[in-house]
Design a protein around this motif. Structure first.
Motif, PDB file in Angstrom:
ATOM      1  N   ALA A 131       8.294 -13.876  23.784  1.00  0.00           N
ATOM      2  CA  ALA A 131       7.833 -15.203  23.351  1.00  0.00           C
ATOM      3  C   ALA A 131       8.328 -16.289  24.301  1.00  0.00           C
ATOM      4  N   SER A 132       9.567 -16.157  24.778  1.00  0.00           N
ATOM      5  CA  SER A 132      10.099 -17.152  25.721  1.00  0.00           C
ATOM      6  C   SER A 132       9.334 -17.105  27.043  1.00  0.00           C
ATOM      7  N   GLY A 133       8.964 -15.890  27.486  1.00  0.00           N
ATOM      8  CA  GLY A 133       8.171 -15.783  28.710  1.00  0.00           C
ATOM      9  C   GLY A 133       6.794 -16.406  28.565  1.00  0.00           C
ATOM     10  N   GLY A 191       2.090 -11.513  32.450  1.00  0.00           N
ATOM     11  CA  GLY A 191       2.956 -10.381  32.144  1.00  0.00           C
ATOM     12  C   GLY A 191       2.876  -9.246  33.135  1.00  0.00           C
ATOM     13  N   GLU A 192       2.068  -9.355  34.189  1.00  0.00           N
ATOM     14  CA  GLU A 192       1.944  -8.309  35.187  1.00  0.00           C
ATOM     15  C   GLU A 192       2.595  -8.758  36.498  1.00  0.00           C
ATOM     16  N   ILE A 201      16.186 -12.515  33.205  1.00  0.00           N
ATOM     17  CA  ILE A 201      16.396 -13.412  32.064  1.00  0.00           C
ATOM     18  C   ILE A 201      16.942 -14.755  32.535  1.00  0.00           C
ATOM     19  N   GLY A 202      17.911 -14.726  33.453  1.00  0.00           N
ATOM     20  CA  GLY A 202      18.493 -15.975  33.947  1.00  0.00           C
ATOM     21  C   GLY A 202      17.514 -16.813  34.734  1.00  0.00           C
ATOM     22  N   LEU A 203      16.760 -16.171  35.626  1.00  0.00           N
ATOM     23  CA  LEU A 203      15.784 -16.913  36.419  1.00  0.00           C
ATOM     24  C   LEU A 203      14.624 -17.405  35.577  1.00  0.00           C
ATOM     25  N   ASP A 204      14.251 -16.622  34.562  1.00  0.00           N
ATOM     26  CA  ASP A 204      13.173 -17.060  33.673  1.00  0.00           C
ATOM     27  C   ASP A 204      13.587 -18.301  32.885  1.00  0.00           C
TER      28      ASP A 204
END
Length: 257
Positions: A57-59, A107-108, A180-183
């Protein structure tokens, strides 16, 4: 933080509100991810095998922020090219097409590569348009304003592009911890780039106002005014001649009476 302007359209205000809401949602999802893995399932290694719902969901929220911000800058390019109808479509159509392609590949692996390509096209288009405006201007202060806009565009591209390339690299190498950190960073960079571009308008207007004031002063300042030909004299001498003729006419009328 966004400093609203009185002339901001309703769509612009809705865009800023949407970015603020999406950024708040992203922070909430990241807090839920940390709470789930570090508190709820603390000491349970098997929980790392599952992806909690807030992570995708965060992405998705981050992707939506990126799309909105890139559409905003594509719109700015469109209005900058408005005097040239053919150019505005040739410039903005590839950018919009790439942004829609990013939505298709969400997502790809090509997702982040498409984001980087759109970012490069937006920055190059803005720099070319600002440089063209700079070359057409005859005023030094206006050229400085254009130089400032070019620097802003390059700085924004460097920050977002470097983080996008870094995230793409760790995704290809399957380094999920770094992802996760870079996102978390990339969504904040895009949101802040939009707000920074809106908040810088007042500073740029002040430079433009100085340019216009200097233009008005230069149009009324004469260092050596030329003398008028013939019997034309200054306004002061003209006033004296008018007073003398008025006195002569009055004295003649008194003599006739």
């Amino acid at each position: 933080m966004h400093c609203s302007e009185p002339e901001d359209s309703t769509a612009m205000k809705f865009l800023v509100a949407a970015i603020w809401i999406l950024d708040t949602l992203h922070v909430s999802f990241m807090c839920h991810i940390l709470y789930y893995y570090l508190i709820t399932n603390y000491g349970v290694p098997t929980s790392l095998e599952y992806i909690v719902w807030s992570f995708p969901a965060s992405g998705m929220v981050n992707s939506l922020v990126i799309v909105l911000v890139q559409f905003f800058f594509a719109r700015q390019i469109y209005f900058l090219c408005r005097p040239r109808p053919l150019v505005k479509w040739l410039v903005t159509t590839p950018i919009v097409s790439i942004i829609f392609t990013k939505i298709r590949f969400y997502g790809e692996a090509p997702d982040l590569a498409i984001v980087a390509l759109a970012e490069v096209l937006i920055t190059v288009s803005l720099c070319i348009l600002f440089y063209d405006s700079r070359s057409r201007s005859a005023f030094r202060r206006m050229k400085r304003v254009m130089d400032t806009l070019i620097i802003y565009a390059i700085n924004r591209c460097c920050l977002t592009l470097l983080v996008t390339i870094a995230e793409l690299t760790v995704n290809l190498n399957q380094l999920n911890d770094w992802t996760i950190g870079l996102d978390f960073i990339i969504g904040k960079l895009y949101a802040n780039s939009l707000l920074a571009s809106l908040n810088s308008r007042e500073h740029l207007r002040s430079k433009d106002a100085c340019t216009l004031s200097n233009l008005r002063i230069s149009t009324i300042h004469f260092e050596n005014p030329p003398k008028l030909p013939g019997n034309a004299q200054s306004s002061k001498d003209g006033a004296r001649q008018f007073d003398a003729s008025a006195i002569t006419t009055t004295s003649q009328r008194e003599g006739e009476v």
